[in-house]
Design a protein around this motif. Structure first.
Motif, PDB file in Angstrom:
ATOM      1  N   ILE A 169     -39.823  -7.970 -32.353  1.00 19.82           N
ATOM      2  CA  ILE A 169     -40.303  -9.297 -32.445  1.00 19.82           C
ATOM      3  C   ILE A 169     -41.092  -9.156 -34.058  1.00 19.82           C
ATOM      4  O   ILE A 169     -42.280  -8.735 -34.013  1.00 19.82           O
ATOM      5  N   GLY A 189     -43.068 -11.226 -37.091  1.00 20.25           N
ATOM      6  CA  GLY A 189     -43.777 -12.510 -37.584  1.00 20.25           C
ATOM      7  C   GLY A 189     -44.936 -12.201 -38.244  1.00 20.25           C
ATOM      8  O   GLY A 189     -45.862 -11.268 -38.019  1.00 20.25           O
ATOM      9  N   LYS A 213     -46.729 -14.157 -32.419  1.00 24.83           N
ATOM     10  CA  LYS A 213     -46.046 -12.964 -31.672  1.00 24.83           C
ATOM     11  C   LYS A 213     -46.835 -12.900 -30.465  1.00 24.83           C
ATOM     12  O   LYS A 213     -46.107 -12.582 -29.431  1.00 24.83           O
ATOM     13  N   CYS A 237     -45.232 -13.167 -26.763  1.00 27.30           N
ATOM     14  CA  CYS A 237     -45.336 -11.746 -25.720  1.00 27.30           C
ATOM     15  C   CYS A 237     -45.933 -12.178 -24.258  1.00 27.30           C
ATOM     16  O   CYS A 237     -45.291 -11.657 -23.335  1.00 27.30           O
ATOM     17  N   SER A 286     -47.756  -3.372 -29.765  1.00 27.94           N
ATOM     18  CA  SER A 286     -48.013  -4.155 -31.092  1.00 27.94           C
ATOM     19  C   SER A 286     -47.774  -3.050 -32.040  1.00 27.94           C
ATOM     20  O   SER A 286     -48.316  -1.789 -31.702  1.00 27.94           O
ATOM     21  N   GLU A 320     -43.808  -5.854 -31.119  1.00 28.82           N
ATOM     22  CA  GLU A 320     -44.282  -6.951 -32.017  1.00 28.82           C
ATOM     23  C   GLU A 320     -44.899  -6.253 -33.332  1.00 28.82           C
ATOM     24  O   GLU A 320     -45.669  -5.370 -33.076  1.00 28.82           O
TER      25      GLU A 320
END
Length: 273
Positions: A30, A32, A38, A42, A60, A140
């Motif tokens: 992901i 962004g 984000k 999630c 992350s 992400e």
């Protein structure tokens, strides 16, 4: 398509379907910028997938930061790295190890975690989270999946890449992206959260800081926020890096347009634009 329960449920079911087809853990990237949602995405997907019977873990890019001591040494080598965040401030090998362990279906995996409040806000690694039998990973970050571009692009770069020093820094950050490519190769799919204007990230950050200050928490003033956001734009400018990915079905599977009020706009696949 709008930001409603039908969208989230549809997306969660799609991820579950991918997991079933692969017959191994599925890794969803992901991408962004600041304020694109984000973390919210999630959190919601993890909840729905749990209800659907899938064990999902959120990872992350921030969780892969080098330790505080390692970043201090890095800053001494390159004083331009005044904040954590740009390419070169992460432990790519750690990320590869974790994703490999999950993909190989290891029963128990230690997921690194990063506490941004440690060392007066400089942040450091904290106790890892032990997870078992993971089905889906939501990975992400602000440049997850971003790839190096032609260095010539920086000859006529947009602000705040203005001076020759700015351009030299941008070129170096661009070259460091190559170190992350093995990590991006681990992704089975990539979703791009794409603001209608990249400059919205600055406004969203200002809003967030104002809310923190109003709640009695420490926050940056407007000038500090602009310096902070400009630092990230100097390292990987959205106009140069993200705009290319929007049109790339090779690397991006789904684009979700983000409106100024954080609601979803168009949702599409790059090759269907």
């Amino acid at each position: 398509m709008t930001n409603d329960n039908d969208f989230w449920l549809s997306l969660a079911r799609q991820l579950a379907s991918y997991r079933q087809q692969l017959r191994r853990p599925f890794i969803q990237g992901i991408l962004g910028g600041q304020g694109t949602g984000k973390t919210t995405m999630c959190g919601i997907l993890c909840l729905i997938l749990k209800q659907l019977g899938y064990r999902t873990v959120s990872l992350s890019l921030d969780d892969l930061y080098k330790t505080y001591d390692e970043r201090l040494a890095l800053k001494q080598q390159d004083p331009r790295l005044i904040w954590r965040g740009p390419p070169g401030t992460h432990d790519v090998e750690l990320g590869l190890t974790v994703l490999h362990q999950i993909r190989e279906c290891q029963t128990s995996v230690a997921i690194p975690r990063f506490d941004k409040s440690l060392h007066a806000g400089a942040g450091d690694r904290t106790t890892p989270e032990i997870v078992e039998n993971v089905d889906i990973v939501l990975f992400e970050g602000w440049f997850v999946g971003v790839r190096p571009i032609d260095p010539a692009a920086f000859d006529t770069a947009p602000p705040p890449i203005v001076t020759e020093e700015d351009k030299a820094f941008a070129r170096e950050m661009n070259s460091k992206l190559s170190d992350y490519l093995p990590l991006w190769e681990m992704l089975d799919s990539l979703i791009l959260l794409y603001p209608t204007d990249y400059r919205l990230s600055l406004e969203w950050r200002k809003q967030a800081e104002r809310q923190m200050i109003a709640a009695g928490k420490p926050g940056m003033n407007e000038q500090q926020i602009e310096q902070f956001v400009n630092y990230f734009w100097r390292s990987l400018h959205p106009e140069l890096f993200i705009n290319r990915l929007v049109k790339s079905p090779t690397f991006v599977d789904l684009v979700i347009s983000i409106n100024p009020d954080h609601s979803f706009g168009a949702v599409y696949q790059p090759n269907n634009v």
